[in-house]
Design an enzyme around this catalytic site. Structure first.
Site, PDB file in Angstrom:
ATOM      1  N   ARG A  58       0.824  -1.215   0.000  1.00  0.00           N
ATOM      2  CA  ARG A  58       0.000   0.000   0.000  1.00  0.00           C
ATOM      3  C   ARG A  58       0.853   1.258   0.000  1.00  0.00           C
ATOM      4  O   ARG A  58       0.396   2.310  -0.472  1.00  0.00           O
ATOM      5  CB  ARG A  58      -0.990  -0.021   1.165  1.00  0.00           C
ATOM      6  CG  ARG A  58      -2.109  -1.043   0.983  1.00  0.00           C
ATOM      7  CD  ARG A  58      -3.125  -0.940   2.108  1.00  0.00           C
ATOM      8  NE  ARG A  58      -2.497  -1.216   3.373  1.00  0.00           N
ATOM      9  CZ  ARG A  58      -2.548  -2.387   4.018  1.00  0.00           C
ATOM     10  NH1 ARG A  58      -3.239  -3.393   3.505  1.00  0.00           N
ATOM     11  NH2 ARG A  58      -1.933  -2.550   5.162  1.00  0.00           N
ATOM     12  N   GLU A  95       2.757  -6.178  13.872  1.00  0.00           N
ATOM     13  CA  GLU A  95       1.715  -6.263  14.903  1.00  0.00           C
ATOM     14  C   GLU A  95       1.256  -7.724  15.047  1.00  0.00           C
ATOM     15  O   GLU A  95       0.991  -8.195  16.142  1.00  0.00           O
ATOM     16  CB  GLU A  95       0.536  -5.373  14.491  1.00  0.00           C
ATOM     17  CG  GLU A  95      -0.507  -5.204  15.560  1.00  0.00           C
ATOM     18  CD  GLU A  95      -1.662  -4.339  15.085  1.00  0.00           C
ATOM     19  OE1 GLU A  95      -1.552  -3.702  14.026  1.00  0.00           O
ATOM     20  OE2 GLU A  95      -2.687  -4.333  15.782  1.00  0.00           O
TER      21      GLU A  95
END
Lengths: 175, 175
Positions: A58, A95
């Site tokens: 992205r 994460e």
């Protein structure tokens, strides 16, 4: 233009308990997309930057447009095994898991000034991995910029504690 | 500007016998990058296009800039498992293996006109997979455009035989 409301939240993606901030709904809206690019461009116009580096995937979407608008070359940082030339690689913690990024050894020259771009800052693992690759080529990170910052995941703190400058367009609390 | 010479050929990547056409050396050169975007923009300026669709991941780099320049929203077609919302998926054959692409079910509206963008056309498998997803949403592909066309791999023929329009900026013979 108020673009933050165009970012969709998808609960429990990619796993239970994560509130995924989805920028595809922002990118789809031509006015929203233009608004974020124009905000970045207004900040970086006139900066002494040599290259724009985008993080797969992205970060490619935002970074390549900034590269074009600022009139600088674009460098993709890619996932392992995707760049055909000789590379350096860096493993980093995410994460939710681990990942690896690579850079072409000839992507940047010593002393070049880099604007590093991604869509989102969470724990900062990706950002610091990307920065380590840029510095391996003896280039300098002028700033790291993202559309979304999730300060509760402490990426902002980690990036700044390591001495780097951060610019983000909006924040969400929680995951 | 002559940009084709900025595309690097990496022999035997990703496997023996393949001549990989690497656009990262073109993207890194700000004049080269601008030249290809300006060529695409000159073609599509004034076309009746609603959205630009880019194929992960190098198609994101070209497609997002075109989206910005043409003032249209950007839609990413992603590899399996990467889009957080509800998706349709299409499996397709590559030059070396199989892959799967996905599109958000709400990415396009019925009747919208799409410019489909990737960096390279080889066998046409990816392109036809992408087109099938766009048509599943009842949108229309106005044209498929790429920087590089490898006509010997017959993607151009397959795309055209299926009734779609192709525009590419340069060609290389062989793989």
């Amino acid at each position: 233009m108020e673009f933050k409301s165009l970012i969709r939240t998808v609960p429990n993606y990619p796993k239970e308990g994560i509130m995924f901030r989805d920028i595809t709904t922002l990118l789809k809206d031509e006015k929203g997309f233009r608004a974020i690019i124009d905000k970045f461009a207004a900040r970086y116009e006139g900066w002494n930057i040599d290259k724009v580096v985008g993080i797969e995937s992205r970060g490619f979407i935002i970074g390549s447009v900034l590269s074009y608008v600022l009139g600088k070359g674009f460098i993709p940082l890619r996932k392992a095994g995707k760049l055909p030339g000789e590379t350096y690689s860096a493993q980093y913690e995410l994460e939710y898991g681990f990942d690896k990024l690579e850079i072409h050894k000839d992507a940047l020259k010593k002393g070049e000034k880099v604007l590093l771009v991604d869509d989102l800052l969470a724990t900062g693992g990706t950002a610091l991995g990307a920065i380590s690759l840029i510095e391996r080529l003896e280039a300098e990170v002028s700033e790291f910029c993202t559309v979304v910052n999730l300060p509760d995941l402490k990426g902002e703190r980690r990036v700044k504690e390591n001495g780097y400058s951060l610019y983000s367009l909006c924040e969400f609390s929680g995951h």
